[in-house]
Design an enzyme around this catalytic site. Structure first.
Site, mmCIF file in Angstrom:
data_model
loop_
_atom_site.group_PDB
_atom_site.id
_atom_site.type_symbol
_atom_site.label_atom_id
_atom_site.label_comp_id
_atom_site.label_asym_id
_atom_site.label_seq_id
_atom_site.Cartn_x
_atom_site.Cartn_y
_atom_site.Cartn_z
ATOM 1 N N SER A 245 0.810 -1.206 0.000
ATOM 2 C CA SER A 245 0.000 0.000 0.000
ATOM 3 C C SER A 245 0.858 1.277 0.000
ATOM 4 C CB SER A 245 -0.943 -0.073 1.204
ATOM 5 O OG SER A 245 -2.104 0.640 0.898
ATOM 6 N N HIS A 386 -7.786 -5.484 -0.024
ATOM 7 C CA HIS A 386 -6.546 -4.758 0.237
ATOM 8 C C HIS A 386 -5.807 -5.344 1.446
ATOM 9 C CE1 HIS A 386 -4.116 -1.197 -0.308
ATOM 10 N NE2 HIS A 386 -4.196 -0.930 0.966
HETATM 11 C C1 GCU Z 1 -5.420 4.886 1.490
HETATM 12 C C2 GCU Z 1 -4.779 5.616 0.327
HETATM 13 C C3 GCU Z 1 -3.959 4.680 -0.561
HETATM 14 C C4 GCU Z 1 -2.971 3.892 0.282
HETATM 15 C C5 GCU Z 1 -3.702 3.209 1.427
HETATM 16 C C6 GCU Z 1 -2.804 2.490 2.423
HETATM 17 O O1 GCU Z 1 -6.391 4.018 1.011
HETATM 18 O O2 GCU Z 1 -5.798 6.260 -0.398
HETATM 19 O O3 GCU Z 1 -3.241 5.410 -1.547
HETATM 20 O O4 GCU Z 1 -2.264 2.986 -0.502
HETATM 21 O O5 GCU Z 1 -4.422 4.172 2.188
HETATM 22 O O6 GCU Z 1 -1.642 2.833 2.583
HETATM 23 O O7 GCU Z 1 -3.312 1.575 3.072
#
Ligand code: GCU
Length: 407
Positions: A245, A386
């Site tokens: 992420s 995710h």
């Molecule tokens: C949010 C953000 C993403 C990122 C994520 C994370 O969703 O919008 O760009 O990758 O956090 O780090 O979990």
């Protein structure tokens, strides 16, 4: 009616776009030879990403000291040797530090190849090992298992499934991690973390083309690498960098700048990471700069809603790993991170790999779920959301085995 652009989750609504060619220099010169890539185009791309996206690192620190806090050769039921090492970045008491948690497998000949990466919630979140120190980082309100901005015992092991320490060690790799918040707390405030160490007299925040938080986190990964290079039990030529992420975006930027990382793995890094910005599918440049104004340099905000003006796109960030192996992992339900945009960026990094004598991804058709592709550019997509899962780690381990350990 709000004037906020709608978030696109429908492939039919993705605008037509044209990607800049990684193999054409800004002055129009085509890159036909590896040498032109190396000497002209690659440095030019690094400069573009510095100036317009992640910001430049404003200099070098001439101070770094490491302190061993703990060592135990019978950790994790005898599977590993654990070391905890504190990096100090300033001689001042109370100056910024970074605690490294290092596990090395006991049953292989050392030096060991290792996986490394930053974690979100402290080293103690990565395993259930009761001896791992609780991070002293400052965390924002509402962060998991935090009280008064400090991590607590309740967070021990909470991210164990995302790190799979026993599995990684069982496959003959070490695991080295540190908490990103120790380098720079993840809030829009540049008075803490490592940024102030680099300020000119009177400076209180980075200039428009100087690093944001991601740049600082990536810098920390390189300092971890400095330490690993001096550890005789670690095979510093076989360090695979993994990030999830926002820390996947960070891993890609660290891997682009620091070629000591032998392989780089992006898990669900999405917008600002592996996903193409011009597709505007899921999170966009405008939404990321609004929600997280501190992640990139201020110059990046000029591209909010104007992705087509960017002098690069994220396939070029991936191409900066070449000829080193790079792996991109997506999850089917993680639409915010634009799995297809991540795949296409990996595909379009291919020409640079081919110029350097390596294979990119074979076609622009996405593979099915759980059908990993393992060329010099690797990719998989799994079911689910995710996260980093056991399956993802199995793929990373297979890829790194094949590309940097067995080669
Ligand atoms: C949010 C953000 C993403 C990122 C994520 C994370 O969703 O919008 O760009 O990758 O956090 O780090 O979990």
């Amino acid at each position: 009616m709000s004037d906020k652009p709608e978030i696109i989750y429908d492939e039919a609504l993705v605008p037509a776009y044209e990607l800049p060619d990684p193999l054409v220099c800004l002055d129009g010169t085509p890159v036909k030879e590896a040498q032109t890539w190396r000497e002209t185009r690659r440095p030019e791309l690094i400069r573009l990403f510095e100036e317009h996206m992640f910001g430049r690192t404003p200099g070098w620190l001439d101070y770094q000291r490491s302190e061993v806090l703990d060592e135990d050769s019978r950790a994790l039921g005898g599977l590993a040797t654990r070391k905890q090492v504190r990096l100090h970045f300033s001689p001042a008491l109370g100056g910024p530090t970074l605690d490294l948690l290092i596990y090395l497998p006991n049953d292989i000949k050392r030096p060991a190849p290792v996986f490394t990466g930053l974690n979100f919630a402290g080293n103690h979140s990565v395993t259930h090992d009761p001896q791992v120190l609780i991070s002293e980082a400052w965390f924002p309100e509402g962060w998991w298992n935090v009280e008064n901005h400090q991590a607590t015992e309740a967070g021990r092991g909470m991210a164990a499934s995302q790190w799979q320490a026993e599995r990684v060690l069982g496959r003959g790799y070490g695991l080295v991690t540190a908490c990103y918040a120790e380098l720079d707390p993840d809030v829009d405030d540049f008075s803490n973390g490592i940024h102030p160490l680099f300020y000119q007299p009177g400076q209180t925040c980075p200039a428009v083309d100087e690093w944001g938080a991601i740049g600082a986190w990536a810098w920390g990964l390189s300092r971890m690498m400095d330490y690993l290079e001096g550890d005789p039990d670690v095979d510093a030529a076989r360090v695979a960098l993994m990030g999830h992420s926002r820390l996947g975006k960070t891993a890609l930027w660290a891997g682009a700048q620091d070629e000591r990382f032998a392989a780089v793995i992006s898990n669900a890094s999405g917008c600002g990471g592996a996903a193409l910005s011009r597709r505007r599918f899921g999170e966009t440049v405008g939404s990321i700069n609004t929600a997280f104004p501190h992640w990139f340099c201020k110059n990046f905000h000029a591209f909010n809603g104007q992705e087509e003006r960017m002098p690069f796109d994220q396939h070029m960030l991936l191409s900066l790993m070449a000829p080193r192996p790079v792996y991109v992992a997506s999850a089917a339900e993680d639409l915010w991170a634009d799995p297809r945009g991540e795949f296409l960026a990996a595909y379009h990094a291919g020409p640079v790999f081919r110029l350097l004598g390596e294979e990119g991804l074979p076609s622009d058709e996405m593979p099915g779920l759980r059908q990993p592709l393992r060329n010099r550019v690797g990719y998989h997509i799994r079911e689910g959301g995710h996260d980093v899962t056991e399956y993802d780690w199995d793929c990373f381990l297979d890829f790194v085995d094949e590309k940097i350990v067995r080669e």
